[in-house]
Design a protein around this motif. Structure first.
Motif, PDB file in Angstrom:
ATOM      1  N   PRO A   1       0.823  -1.207   0.000  1.00  0.00           N
ATOM      2  CA  PRO A   1       0.000   0.000   0.000  1.00  0.00           C
ATOM      3  C   PRO A   1       0.863   1.266   0.000  1.00  0.00           C
ATOM      4  CG  PRO A   1      -0.791  -1.592   1.616  1.00  0.00           C
ATOM      5  CD  PRO A   1       0.529  -2.093   1.136  1.00  0.00           C
ATOM      6  N   ASP A   2       0.783   2.019  -1.071  1.00  0.00           N
ATOM      7  CA  ASP A   2       1.550   3.263  -1.205  1.00  0.00           C
ATOM      8  C   ASP A   2       3.055   3.040  -1.091  1.00  0.00           C
ATOM      9  OD1 ASP A   2      -0.788   4.831  -1.499  1.00  0.00           O
ATOM     10  OD2 ASP A   2      -1.061   4.826   0.683  1.00  0.00           O
ATOM     11  N   GLN A   3       3.505   1.856  -1.447  1.00  0.00           N
ATOM     12  CA  GLN A   3       4.936   1.544  -1.417  1.00  0.00           C
ATOM     13  C   GLN A   3       5.367   1.040  -2.792  1.00  0.00           C
ATOM     14  OE1 GLN A   3       5.241  -1.289   1.895  1.00  0.00           O
ATOM     15  NE2 GLN A   3       6.227   0.317   3.095  1.00  0.00           N
ATOM     16  N   PHE A   4       6.585   1.426  -3.179  1.00  0.00           N
ATOM     17  CA  PHE A   4       7.099   1.034  -4.473  1.00  0.00           C
ATOM     18  C   PHE A   4       8.545   0.562  -4.336  1.00  0.00           C
ATOM     19  CE2 PHE A   4       3.768   4.130  -5.016  1.00  0.00           C
ATOM     20  CZ  PHE A   4       2.974   3.564  -6.000  1.00  0.00           C
ATOM     21  N   ARG A   5       8.953  -0.254  -5.281  1.00  0.00           N
ATOM     22  CA  ARG A   5      10.288  -0.843  -5.237  1.00  0.00           C
ATOM     23  C   ARG A   5      10.919  -0.717  -6.615  1.00  0.00           C
ATOM     24  NH1 ARG A   5      10.706  -7.066  -5.888  1.00  0.00           N
ATOM     25  NH2 ARG A   5      12.923  -7.361  -6.299  1.00  0.00           N
ATOM     26  N   LEU A   6      12.173  -0.301  -6.636  1.00  0.00           N
ATOM     27  CA  LEU A   6      12.929  -0.182  -7.885  1.00  0.00           C
ATOM     28  C   LEU A   6      14.008  -1.259  -7.913  1.00  0.00           C
ATOM     29  CD1 LEU A   6      13.563   1.390 -10.483  1.00  0.00           C
ATOM     30  CD2 LEU A   6      15.010   2.915  -9.126  1.00  0.00           C
ATOM     31  N   TYR A   7      14.080  -1.964  -9.031  1.00  0.00           N
ATOM     32  CA  TYR A   7      15.137  -2.972  -9.169  1.00  0.00           C
ATOM     33  C   TYR A   7      15.475  -3.148 -10.642  1.00  0.00           C
ATOM     34  CZ  TYR A   7      11.668  -6.503 -10.663  1.00  0.00           C
ATOM     35  OH  TYR A   7      10.711  -7.203 -11.335  1.00  0.00           O
ATOM     36  N   TYR A   8      16.616  -3.794 -10.889  1.00  0.00           N
ATOM     37  CA  TYR A   8      17.066  -4.149 -12.235  1.00  0.00           C
ATOM     38  C   TYR A   8      17.198  -5.667 -12.308  1.00  0.00           C
ATOM     39  CZ  TYR A   8      18.434   0.777 -12.942  1.00  0.00           C
ATOM     40  OH  TYR A   8      18.450   2.153 -13.066  1.00  0.00           O
ATOM     41  N   TRP A   9      16.790  -6.237 -13.438  1.00  0.00           N
ATOM     42  CA  TRP A   9      16.875  -7.687 -13.661  1.00  0.00           C
ATOM     43  C   TRP A   9      17.651  -7.885 -14.957  1.00  0.00           C
ATOM     44  CZ3 TRP A   9      16.185 -11.940 -10.935  1.00  0.00           C
ATOM     45  CH2 TRP A   9      15.893 -13.161 -11.556  1.00  0.00           C
ATOM     46  N   THR A  10      18.917  -8.293 -14.820  1.00  0.00           N
ATOM     47  CA  THR A  10      19.883  -8.213 -15.916  1.00  0.00           C
ATOM     48  C   THR A  10      20.541  -9.558 -16.203  1.00  0.00           C
ATOM     49  OG1 THR A  10      20.395  -5.945 -15.236  1.00  0.00           O
ATOM     50  CG2 THR A  10      21.988  -7.032 -16.660  1.00  0.00           C
ATOM     51  N   PRO A  11      20.629  -9.985 -17.462  1.00  0.00           N
ATOM     52  CA  PRO A  11      21.375 -11.211 -17.774  1.00  0.00           C
ATOM     53  C   PRO A  11      22.839 -11.092 -17.349  1.00  0.00           C
ATOM     54  CG  PRO A  11      20.054 -10.506 -19.665  1.00  0.00           C
ATOM     55  CD  PRO A  11      20.019  -9.379 -18.673  1.00  0.00           C
ATOM     56  N   LEU A  12      23.369 -12.158 -16.805  1.00  0.00           N
ATOM     57  CA  LEU A  12      24.757 -12.155 -16.339  1.00  0.00           C
ATOM     58  C   LEU A  12      25.714 -11.769 -17.460  1.00  0.00           C
ATOM     59  CD1 LEU A  12      26.756 -12.966 -13.988  1.00  0.00           C
ATOM     60  CD2 LEU A  12      26.942 -15.159 -15.150  1.00  0.00           C
ATOM     61  N   ALA A  13      25.467 -12.280 -18.659  1.00  0.00           N
ATOM     62  CA  ALA A  13      26.365 -12.001 -19.784  1.00  0.00           C
ATOM     63  C   ALA A  13      26.435 -10.504 -20.061  1.00  0.00           C
ATOM     64  CB  ALA A  13      25.910 -12.749 -21.037  1.00  0.00           C
ATOM     65  N   ALA A  14      25.293  -9.811 -19.969  1.00  0.00           N
ATOM     66  CA  ALA A  14      25.275  -8.361 -20.201  1.00  0.00           C
ATOM     67  C   ALA A  14      26.014  -7.632 -19.081  1.00  0.00           C
ATOM     68  CB  ALA A  14      23.834  -7.867 -20.296  1.00  0.00           C
ATOM     69  N   ALA A  15      25.817  -8.070 -17.836  1.00  0.00           N
ATOM     70  CA  ALA A  15      26.505  -7.444 -16.704  1.00  0.00           C
ATOM     71  C   ALA A  15      28.022  -7.591 -16.830  1.00  0.00           C
ATOM     72  CB  ALA A  15      26.015  -8.054 -15.393  1.00  0.00           C
TER      73      ALA A  15
ATOM     74  N   SER B   1      36.994  -4.478 -11.121  1.00  0.00           N
ATOM     75  CA  SER B   1      37.589  -5.795 -11.327  1.00  0.00           C
ATOM     76  C   SER B   1      37.063  -6.795 -10.301  1.00  0.00           C
ATOM     77  CB  SER B   1      39.109  -5.699 -11.235  1.00  0.00           C
ATOM     78  OG  SER B   1      39.708  -6.971 -11.376  1.00  0.00           O
ATOM     79  N   GLU B   2      36.891  -6.348  -9.072  1.00  0.00           N
ATOM     80  CA  GLU B   2      36.350  -7.230  -8.032  1.00  0.00           C
ATOM     81  C   GLU B   2      34.930  -7.664  -8.361  1.00  0.00           C
ATOM     82  OE1 GLU B   2      36.803  -4.973  -4.484  1.00  0.00           O
ATOM     83  OE2 GLU B   2      38.983  -5.219  -4.402  1.00  0.00           O
ATOM     84  N   MET B   3      34.132  -6.743  -8.914  1.00  0.00           N
ATOM     85  CA  MET B   3      32.777  -7.113  -9.326  1.00  0.00           C
ATOM     86  C   MET B   3      32.817  -8.122 -10.466  1.00  0.00           C
ATOM     87  SD  MET B   3      30.231  -3.828  -9.153  1.00  0.00           S
ATOM     88  CE  MET B   3      30.993  -2.993 -10.544  1.00  0.00           C
ATOM     89  N   ALA B   4      33.702  -7.908 -11.430  1.00  0.00           N
ATOM     90  CA  ALA B   4      33.814  -8.824 -12.571  1.00  0.00           C
ATOM     91  C   ALA B   4      34.236 -10.213 -12.103  1.00  0.00           C
ATOM     92  CB  ALA B   4      34.809  -8.268 -13.581  1.00  0.00           C
ATOM     93  N   GLN B   5      35.153 -10.288 -11.151  1.00  0.00           N
ATOM     94  CA  GLN B   5      35.585 -11.580 -10.622  1.00  0.00           C
ATOM     95  C   GLN B   5      34.441 -12.280  -9.906  1.00  0.00           C
ATOM     96  OE1 GLN B   5      39.011 -10.792  -8.181  1.00  0.00           O
ATOM     97  NE2 GLN B   5      40.220 -10.007  -9.878  1.00  0.00           N
ATOM     98  N   TRP B   6      33.640 -11.512  -9.165  1.00  0.00           N
ATOM     99  CA  TRP B   6      32.484 -12.083  -8.470  1.00  0.00           C
ATOM    100  C   TRP B   6      31.498 -12.668  -9.482  1.00  0.00           C
ATOM    101  CZ3 TRP B   6      27.331  -9.862  -8.153  1.00  0.00           C
ATOM    102  CH2 TRP B   6      26.490 -10.550  -7.270  1.00  0.00           C
ATOM    103  N   LEU B   7      31.218 -11.948 -10.550  1.00  0.00           N
ATOM    104  CA  LEU B   7      30.281 -12.426 -11.572  1.00  0.00           C
ATOM    105  C   LEU B   7      30.765 -13.719 -12.227  1.00  0.00           C
ATOM    106  CD1 LEU B   7      29.386  -9.075 -13.382  1.00  0.00           C
ATOM    107  CD2 LEU B   7      27.914 -10.368 -11.827  1.00  0.00           C
ATOM    108  N   SER B   8      32.076 -13.874 -12.371  1.00  0.00           N
ATOM    109  CA  SER B   8      32.633 -15.034 -13.063  1.00  0.00           C
ATOM    110  C   SER B   8      32.398 -16.342 -12.305  1.00  0.00           C
ATOM    111  CB  SER B   8      34.135 -14.837 -13.301  1.00  0.00           C
ATOM    112  OG  SER B   8      34.847 -14.856 -12.068  1.00  0.00           O
ATOM    113  N   ALA B   9      31.955 -16.250 -11.047  1.00  0.00           N
ATOM    114  CA  ALA B   9      31.741 -17.455 -10.251  1.00  0.00           C
ATOM    115  C   ALA B   9      30.404 -18.131 -10.545  1.00  0.00           C
ATOM    116  CB  ALA B   9      31.817 -17.109  -8.760  1.00  0.00           C
ATOM    117  N   PHE B  10      29.535 -17.476 -11.344  1.00  0.00           N
ATOM    118  CA  PHE B  10      28.184 -17.979 -11.531  1.00  0.00           C
ATOM    119  C   PHE B  10      27.964 -18.544 -12.936  1.00  0.00           C
ATOM    120  CE2 PHE B  10      28.119 -14.629  -8.335  1.00  0.00           C
ATOM    121  CZ  PHE B  10      27.576 -15.321  -7.258  1.00  0.00           C
ATOM    122  N   HIS B  11      26.921 -19.335 -13.073  1.00  0.00           N
ATOM    123  CA  HIS B  11      26.590 -19.971 -14.345  1.00  0.00           C
ATOM    124  C   HIS B  11      26.318 -18.902 -15.404  1.00  0.00           C
ATOM    125  CE1 HIS B  11      24.313 -22.283 -17.333  1.00  0.00           C
ATOM    126  NE2 HIS B  11      24.884 -23.367 -16.814  1.00  0.00           N
ATOM    127  N   PRO B  12      26.768 -19.127 -16.637  1.00  0.00           N
ATOM    128  CA  PRO B  12      26.611 -18.105 -17.687  1.00  0.00           C
ATOM    129  C   PRO B  12      25.169 -17.690 -17.944  1.00  0.00           C
ATOM    130  CG  PRO B  12      28.163 -19.796 -18.372  1.00  0.00           C
ATOM    131  CD  PRO B  12      27.559 -20.273 -17.096  1.00  0.00           C
TER     132      PRO B  12
END
Length: 225
Positions: free
Chosen positions: A110-124, A148-159
């Motif tokens: 009620p009167d609340q909203f949420r902002l988020y992004y839903w992005t393919p790993l490959a694009a990220a 670089s730390e973010m990129a390394q973190w992403l590399s741990a997950f399924h494509p």
């Protein structure tokens, strides 16, 4: 004189996960609570002044956390936290991974909203690598390590994984109009491309300040707490 420290509680009763069904496909995000608690403790030690960390967690507990985290890593070298969290605000560098077409503004209550992004790993990953190339060739090269730390973190997950950048309860710090006007993902992509241009640094700085300015009040709350 007695010293008191803050205790941290984490469930030891098995593993849990968030499960989402999107277009007929299931996505599973393990909580890995113990791993996240240990990683967060060590991150606190590295990022906060010593007098602050000692007030909350004694040095011996940091050492114990480091030993336990090392044991977990030896048992499963590929184990990384599936969730990265930040109190009170979304770190600006996270927007490097997302863009406007993946942005979602939804009603959350009620009167609340949420902002988020839903992005393919490959694009990220592609955006992180592009930002790394641009930063390393610019006067902002020291910032490349964070990306670089973010990129390394992403590399741990399924494509075929997805990346969700979620304002979650922090959305409540903003009005609907403020959330509707927030296009930080697109703006940070524009900033990256501006840095790549020979005379675009001033433009990139202007865009960055626009995005960072949205979080100024929220980050003040973090300092107060």
């Amino acid at each position: 004189m007695n010293q008191r420290h803050t205790g941290l509680l984490a469930s030891a009763e098995g593993e849990y996960a968030d499960i989402r069904l999107v277009d007929g496909e299931y996505f599973v995000c393990p909580w890995r609570t113990r791993l996240r608690v240990l990683s967060s403790l060590l991150s606190l030690r590295e990022s906060a002044p010593a007098e602050v960390t000692e007030a909350f967690v004694p040095e011996g507990e940091f050492k114990r956390a480091a030993r336990e985290l090392a044991r977990l890593k030896r048992r499963d070298p590929s184990a990384v936290p599936s969730m990265l969290q930040s109190p009170w605000h979304v770190p600006v560098r996270w927007f490097i991974l997302v863009d406007d077409p993946e942005r979602r503004l939804v009603e959350w209550g009620p009167d609340q909203f949420r902002l988020y992004y839903w992005t393919p790993l490959a694009a990220a990953k592609r955006r992180a690598e592009r930002a790394l190339q641009v930063l390393r060739r610019s006067e902002l090269a020291p910032l490349a390590q964070l990306v670089s730390e973010m990129a390394q973190w992403l590399s741990a997950f399924h494509p075929k994984s997805m990346v969700e950048l979620d304002y979650a309860s922090v959305s409540s710090l903003f009005t609907w109009d403020e959330l509707d006007d927030d296009h930080s993902g697109r703006e940070i992509q524009e900033a990256v491309e501006a840095i790549a241009e020979r005379s675009g640094m001033a433009r990139a700085a202007e865009i960055y300040q626009t995005v960072a300015g949205r979080w100024a009040d929220a980050m003040n709350r973090e300092s107060l707490n």
